[in-house]
Design an enzyme around this catalytic site. Structure first.
Site, PDB file in Angstrom:
ATOM      1  N   THR A  39     -25.300  12.049 -25.557  1.00  0.00           N
ATOM      2  CA  THR A  39     -25.954  12.722 -24.434  1.00  0.00           C
ATOM      3  C   THR A  39     -27.086  13.624 -24.894  1.00  0.00           C
ATOM      4  OG1 THR A  39     -23.941  12.593 -23.148  1.00  0.00           O
ATOM      5  CG2 THR A  39     -25.466  14.307 -22.504  1.00  0.00           C
ATOM      6  N   TYR A  53     -26.456   8.970 -16.503  1.00  0.00           N
ATOM      7  CA  TYR A  53     -27.660   8.961 -17.342  1.00  0.00           C
ATOM      8  C   TYR A  53     -27.439   7.963 -18.460  1.00  0.00           C
ATOM      9  CZ  TYR A  53     -24.457  11.834 -20.043  1.00  0.00           C
ATOM     10  OH  TYR A  53     -23.359  12.277 -20.728  1.00  0.00           O
ATOM     11  N   SER A  86     -21.406   7.427 -27.782  1.00  0.00           N
ATOM     12  CA  SER A  86     -20.451   7.484 -28.895  1.00  0.00           C
ATOM     13  C   SER A  86     -19.176   6.678 -28.642  1.00  0.00           C
ATOM     14  CB  SER A  86     -20.114   8.922 -29.273  1.00  0.00           C
ATOM     15  OG  SER A  86     -19.237   9.507 -28.354  1.00  0.00           O
ATOM     16  N   THR A 119     -20.468  13.258 -27.595  1.00  0.00           N
ATOM     17  CA  THR A 119     -19.311  14.152 -27.700  1.00  0.00           C
ATOM     18  C   THR A 119     -17.962  13.433 -27.557  1.00  0.00           C
ATOM     19  OG1 THR A 119     -19.414  14.688 -25.353  1.00  0.00           O
ATOM     20  CG2 THR A 119     -20.597  16.157 -26.862  1.00  0.00           C
ATOM     21  N   GLU A 314      12.056   7.269 -42.013  1.00  0.00           N
ATOM     22  CA  GLU A 314      11.231   6.063 -42.249  1.00  0.00           C
ATOM     23  C   GLU A 314       9.807   6.257 -41.733  1.00  0.00           C
ATOM     24  OE1 GLU A 314      14.150   6.155 -40.797  1.00  0.00           O
ATOM     25  OE2 GLU A 314      15.494   4.786 -41.873  1.00  0.00           O
TER      26      GLU A 314
END
Ligand code: ASP
Length: 350
Positions: A39, A53, A86, A119, A314
């Site tokens: 952004t 956007y 992202s 972000t 485990e």
């Protein structure tokens, strides 16, 4: 004018000349920006549009030229690694970034690196770099919650602050730092907590490292967990990272996702368990089968905070790492070893 006033003006001129010599161009740090999109490089149709956007639309050259104030604090250069929302960042891009950061920071001509990033997945890239960068020089990752075209866009100030921070001696040796909204956070413990607000990055367990007080970074704490030069990871010759998947548990969950991930060649599983290592009997036995196949299983918590200590020996406890951070560490751990105890030790140390 009375003599006392002449004296004040002379003192003022002297101080001003002195302060110019303190920040002469020769003394400025060299900061390199690696831009990946998000952004902060996003544009919308109009200034009041904050939600719809195109992320990753402006080049690194445009980002740099839109914040000329940076030249007061650093000699800034930049390069484009990619220009993506992202959500499209991949482990291959983490590897490219880590190797480029390592190459840059080896040079005496680079004092610090700033990464611009969307972000949504910034926290994973930050933690990956926190474990894979081999330098004590500052690495700062920043982004924005509002596109560059918005009224009160937060990107320009975040970028300016990130450059100042990357040029500061105080930022050295603290691992990869996340800087948005004037808040300095550590890569390990920080997560995006709000879908829209600028104060989204939080470290809910341990708090922030410090603030940007106008243009001065002020630190109040740092992480005790090993990072950067203190880790065993060397990604310089890796062509890819091991495939690790996350299984989210919820009332009524069964082994469908576990089986699907195993059938799809997963090399490690992170479980986002209920509470402190809570899982159904059916899920537990499916996970034990996974471990018996030699595939490590890490148990984290979907609560978002607190130490996770599953009862079954485990499985590997994720300590306080969120599922998405535990996945990053398990991917890197698997580049070193498949041994359950050695991986568990890494989860205690990192
Ligand atoms: N979807 C955007 C991204 O992560 C959000 C942002 O950058 O704030 O690239």
């Amino acid at each position: 004018m009375r003599p006392r006033h002449y004296l004040s003006i002379i003192v003022l001129l002297f101080l001003t000349a002195g302060s110019f010599s303190i920040v002469s161009a020769a003394d400025l740090p060299d900061i390199h920006i690696l831009a990946t999109g998000g952004t902060i490089a996003g544009t919308a149709e109009n200034a009041s549009e904050l939600g719809h956007y195109q992320a990753g639309n402006l080049s690194v050259a445009t980002l740099i030229s839109s914040v000329p104030e940076m030249s007061t604090y650093a000699r800034v250069t930049g390069e484009q690694i990619c220009n993506l929302n992202s959500d499209e960042i991949t482990p291959m891009i983490w590897l490219r970034l880590a190797n480029r950061v390592n190459e840059l920071l080896k040079s005496p001509d680079v004092d610090g690196v700033v990464i611009t990033h969307g972000t949504d997945t910034l926290e994973e890239t930050a933690y990956f770099l926190n474990l894979a960068v081999k330098s004590d020089k500052p690495v700062v990752i920043t982004g924005a919650m509002r596109p560059a075209t918005a009224i009160s866009a937060d990107g320009p100030l975040n970028l300016l602050n990130a450059v100042i921070l990357a040029g500061s001696h105080d930022a050295a040796g603290k691992g990869v730092l996340i800087l948005l909204n004037g808040e300095i956070n550590g890569a390990r413990d920080t997560t995006k907590t709000n879908t829209e607000m600028v104060e989204t990055f939080r470290s809910p367990d341990f708090g922030l490292f410090g603030y940007m007080d106008n243009e001065v970074p002020k630190f109040y704490r740092e992480s005790l967990k090993l990072h950067t030069s203190g880790t065993d990871f060397d990604v310089s010759s890796l062509k890819s990272l091991p495939k690790v998947d996350i299984v989210l548990l919820y009332p009524g969950a069964d082994q469908t996702a576990i089986d699907a991930f195993v059938a799809n060649s997963t090399e490690g599983l992170v479980v986002a368990s209920m509470g402190n290592g809570g899982y159904q009997a059916e899920v537990r036995s499916a996970l034990l089968d996974v471990v018996n196949k030699g595939i490590p299983v890490v148990i984290s918590s979907r609560t978002g905070t607190g130490v996770c200590t599953p009862e079954d020996p485990e499985f590997i406890p994720a300590d306080t790492l969120t599922p998405q951070k535990a996945r990053v560490l398990l991917m890197l751990a698997l580049t070193r070893t498949n041994n359950q105890d050695e991986i568990a030790e890494m989860f205690r140390e990192y």
